[in-house]
Design a protein around this motif. Sequence first.
Motif, PDB file in Angstrom:
ATOM      1  N   ARG A   1     -12.449  11.160  -7.050  1.00  0.00           N
ATOM      2  CA  ARG A   1     -13.225  11.153  -8.288  1.00  0.00           C
ATOM      3  C   ARG A   1     -12.414  10.633  -9.481  1.00  0.00           C
ATOM      4  N   ARG A   2     -11.263  10.105  -9.219  1.00  0.00           N
ATOM      5  CA  ARG A   2     -10.435   9.589 -10.306  1.00  0.00           C
ATOM      6  C   ARG A   2     -10.750   8.128 -10.570  1.00  0.00           C
ATOM      7  N   ASP A   3     -10.770   7.790 -11.844  1.00  0.00           N
ATOM      8  CA  ASP A   3     -11.102   6.439 -12.267  1.00  0.00           C
ATOM      9  C   ASP A   3     -10.025   5.453 -11.807  1.00  0.00           C
ATOM     10  N   PRO A   4     -10.423   4.335 -11.181  1.00  0.00           N
ATOM     11  CA  PRO A   4      -9.434   3.361 -10.704  1.00  0.00           C
ATOM     12  C   PRO A   4      -8.502   2.829 -11.786  1.00  0.00           C
ATOM     13  N   SER A   5      -8.987   2.674 -13.016  1.00  0.00           N
ATOM     14  CA  SER A   5      -8.101   2.175 -14.073  1.00  0.00           C
ATOM     15  C   SER A   5      -7.015   3.199 -14.398  1.00  0.00           C
ATOM     16  N   ARG A   6      -7.330   4.472 -14.293  1.00  0.00           N
ATOM     17  CA  ARG A   6      -6.329   5.522 -14.507  1.00  0.00           C
ATOM     18  C   ARG A   6      -5.363   5.595 -13.319  1.00  0.00           C
ATOM     19  N   ILE A   7      -5.892   5.397 -12.115  1.00  0.00           N
ATOM     20  CA  ILE A   7      -5.013   5.366 -10.933  1.00  0.00           C
ATOM     21  C   ILE A   7      -4.026   4.215 -11.068  1.00  0.00           C
ATOM     22  N   GLU A   8      -4.513   3.072 -11.516  1.00  0.00           N
ATOM     23  CA  GLU A   8      -3.632   1.914 -11.713  1.00  0.00           C
ATOM     24  C   GLU A   8      -2.530   2.234 -12.717  1.00  0.00           C
ATOM     25  N   ARG A   9      -2.882   2.855 -13.839  1.00  0.00           N
ATOM     26  CA  ARG A   9      -1.871   3.221 -14.839  1.00  0.00           C
ATOM     27  C   ARG A   9      -0.883   4.242 -14.274  1.00  0.00           C
ATOM     28  N   PHE A  10      -1.394   5.198 -13.479  1.00  0.00           N
ATOM     29  CA  PHE A  10      -0.530   6.171 -12.819  1.00  0.00           C
ATOM     30  C   PHE A  10       0.486   5.450 -11.925  1.00  0.00           C
ATOM     31  N   LEU A  11       0.010   4.525 -11.089  1.00  0.00           N
ATOM     32  CA  LEU A  11       0.904   3.797 -10.179  1.00  0.00           C
ATOM     33  C   LEU A  11       1.900   2.920 -10.942  1.00  0.00           C
ATOM     34  N   ARG A  12       1.465   2.310 -12.024  1.00  0.00           N
ATOM     35  CA  ARG A  12       2.388   1.514 -12.848  1.00  0.00           C
ATOM     36  C   ARG A  12       3.535   2.378 -13.357  1.00  0.00           C
ATOM     37  N   ASP A  13       3.196   3.573 -13.831  1.00  0.00           N
ATOM     38  CA  ASP A  13       4.235   4.485 -14.315  1.00  0.00           C
ATOM     39  C   ASP A  13       5.097   5.001 -13.171  1.00  0.00           C
ATOM     40  N   TYR A  14       4.478   5.353 -12.063  1.00  0.00           N
ATOM     41  CA  TYR A  14       5.213   5.922 -10.930  1.00  0.00           C
ATOM     42  C   TYR A  14       6.247   4.925 -10.406  1.00  0.00           C
ATOM     43  N   PHE A  15       5.820   3.678 -10.231  1.00  0.00           N
ATOM     44  CA  PHE A  15       6.708   2.644  -9.690  1.00  0.00           C
ATOM     45  C   PHE A  15       7.456   1.873 -10.774  1.00  0.00           C
ATOM     46  N   ASP A  16       7.234   2.218 -12.040  1.00  0.00           N
ATOM     47  CA  ASP A  16       7.832   1.506 -13.161  1.00  0.00           C
ATOM     48  C   ASP A  16       7.586   0.004 -13.016  1.00  0.00           C
TER      49      ASP A  16
ATOM     50  N   ALA B   1       0.844  -1.196   0.000  1.00  0.00           N
ATOM     51  CA  ALA B   1       0.000   0.000   0.000  1.00  0.00           C
ATOM     52  C   ALA B   1       0.874   1.237   0.000  1.00  0.00           C
ATOM     53  N   VAL B   2       0.298   2.339  -0.470  1.00  0.00           N
ATOM     54  CA  VAL B   2       1.001   3.614  -0.472  1.00  0.00           C
ATOM     55  C   VAL B   2      -0.038   4.717  -0.287  1.00  0.00           C
ATOM     56  N   TYR B   3       0.359   5.770   0.435  1.00  0.00           N
ATOM     57  CA  TYR B   3      -0.500   6.936   0.616  1.00  0.00           C
ATOM     58  C   TYR B   3      -0.230   7.941  -0.500  1.00  0.00           C
ATOM     59  N   SER B   4      -1.290   8.612  -0.947  1.00  0.00           N
ATOM     60  CA  SER B   4      -1.171   9.568  -2.044  1.00  0.00           C
ATOM     61  C   SER B   4      -0.186  10.697  -1.729  1.00  0.00           C
ATOM     62  N   ASP B   5      -0.177  11.170  -0.494  1.00  0.00           N
ATOM     63  CA  ASP B   5       0.731  12.274  -0.152  1.00  0.00           C
ATOM     64  C   ASP B   5       2.195  11.846  -0.157  1.00  0.00           C
ATOM     65  N   ARG B   6       2.471  10.564   0.068  1.00  0.00           N
ATOM     66  CA  ARG B   6       3.851  10.076  -0.002  1.00  0.00           C
ATOM     67  C   ARG B   6       4.337  10.102  -1.448  1.00  0.00           C
ATOM     68  N   LEU B   7       3.475   9.758  -2.384  1.00  0.00           N
ATOM     69  CA  LEU B   7       3.860   9.803  -3.797  1.00  0.00           C
ATOM     70  C   LEU B   7       4.283  11.215  -4.181  1.00  0.00           C
ATOM     71  N   LEU B   8       3.529  12.193  -3.705  1.00  0.00           N
ATOM     72  CA  LEU B   8       3.852  13.592  -3.965  1.00  0.00           C
ATOM     73  C   LEU B   8       5.157  13.979  -3.275  1.00  0.00           C
ATOM     74  N   GLY B   9       5.322  13.566  -2.043  1.00  0.00           N
ATOM     75  CA  GLY B   9       6.511  13.918  -1.268  1.00  0.00           C
ATOM     76  C   GLY B   9       7.787  13.259  -1.763  1.00  0.00           C
ATOM     77  N   TRP B  10       7.695  12.043  -2.235  1.00  0.00           N
ATOM     78  CA  TRP B  10       8.886  11.334  -2.695  1.00  0.00           C
ATOM     79  C   TRP B  10       9.462  11.955  -3.964  1.00  0.00           C
ATOM     80  N   ASP B  11       8.588  12.361  -4.883  1.00  0.00           N
ATOM     81  CA  ASP B  11       9.063  12.944  -6.140  1.00  0.00           C
ATOM     82  C   ASP B  11       7.975  13.860  -6.694  1.00  0.00           C
ATOM     83  N   TYR B  12       8.023  15.106  -6.267  1.00  0.00           N
ATOM     84  CA  TYR B  12       7.018  16.100  -6.607  1.00  0.00           C
ATOM     85  C   TYR B  12       6.859  16.261  -8.117  1.00  0.00           C
TER      86      TYR B  12
END
Length: 135
Positions: free
Chosen positions: A87-102, A56-67
């Motif tokens: 209000r963000r679509d889960p499939s888009r959140i998943e793609r965001f996380l895939r890119d963020y964590f490579d 799991a990861v918190y949204s604010d940590r993603l911002l803090g780790w690499d703004y």
Amino acid sequence: MAIWNYYHDAISSVYDEWGKIVGIRGEEPGVKTPKSHPYSYDPFTIWKNGVKPSDAVYSDRLLGWDYEKHNELCKKHFSNQGQDWSRRDPSRIERFLRDYFDSPTLILCEVIQGCNASNGYPYWAFRYTSDAYSK
């Protein structure tokens, strides 16, 4: 048909058969809902797909780790840099996380919203797995 999901015995979310949230149940005594406690409510599940998470990861940590990376990927996937994930679509959140964590095999399992009681701001937690066989 609606499915009730309990998260940490706090607030429960109601889902339709496709996993979309259709309501929040939280009238139980002692449960702090966004309606009853707008600046200190209990965490609740916004979306869930039934896959067993491993991390799991918190949204604010993603911002803090690499703004810069966070904002660049928000623009790419959501066309904005906003901090409201509810209000963000889960499939888009998943793609965001895939890119963020490579991590191209990352599977988003659950989106949770809570409230930081120290400042009243909402936060989001993303439960996920990179194991494609965790169902």
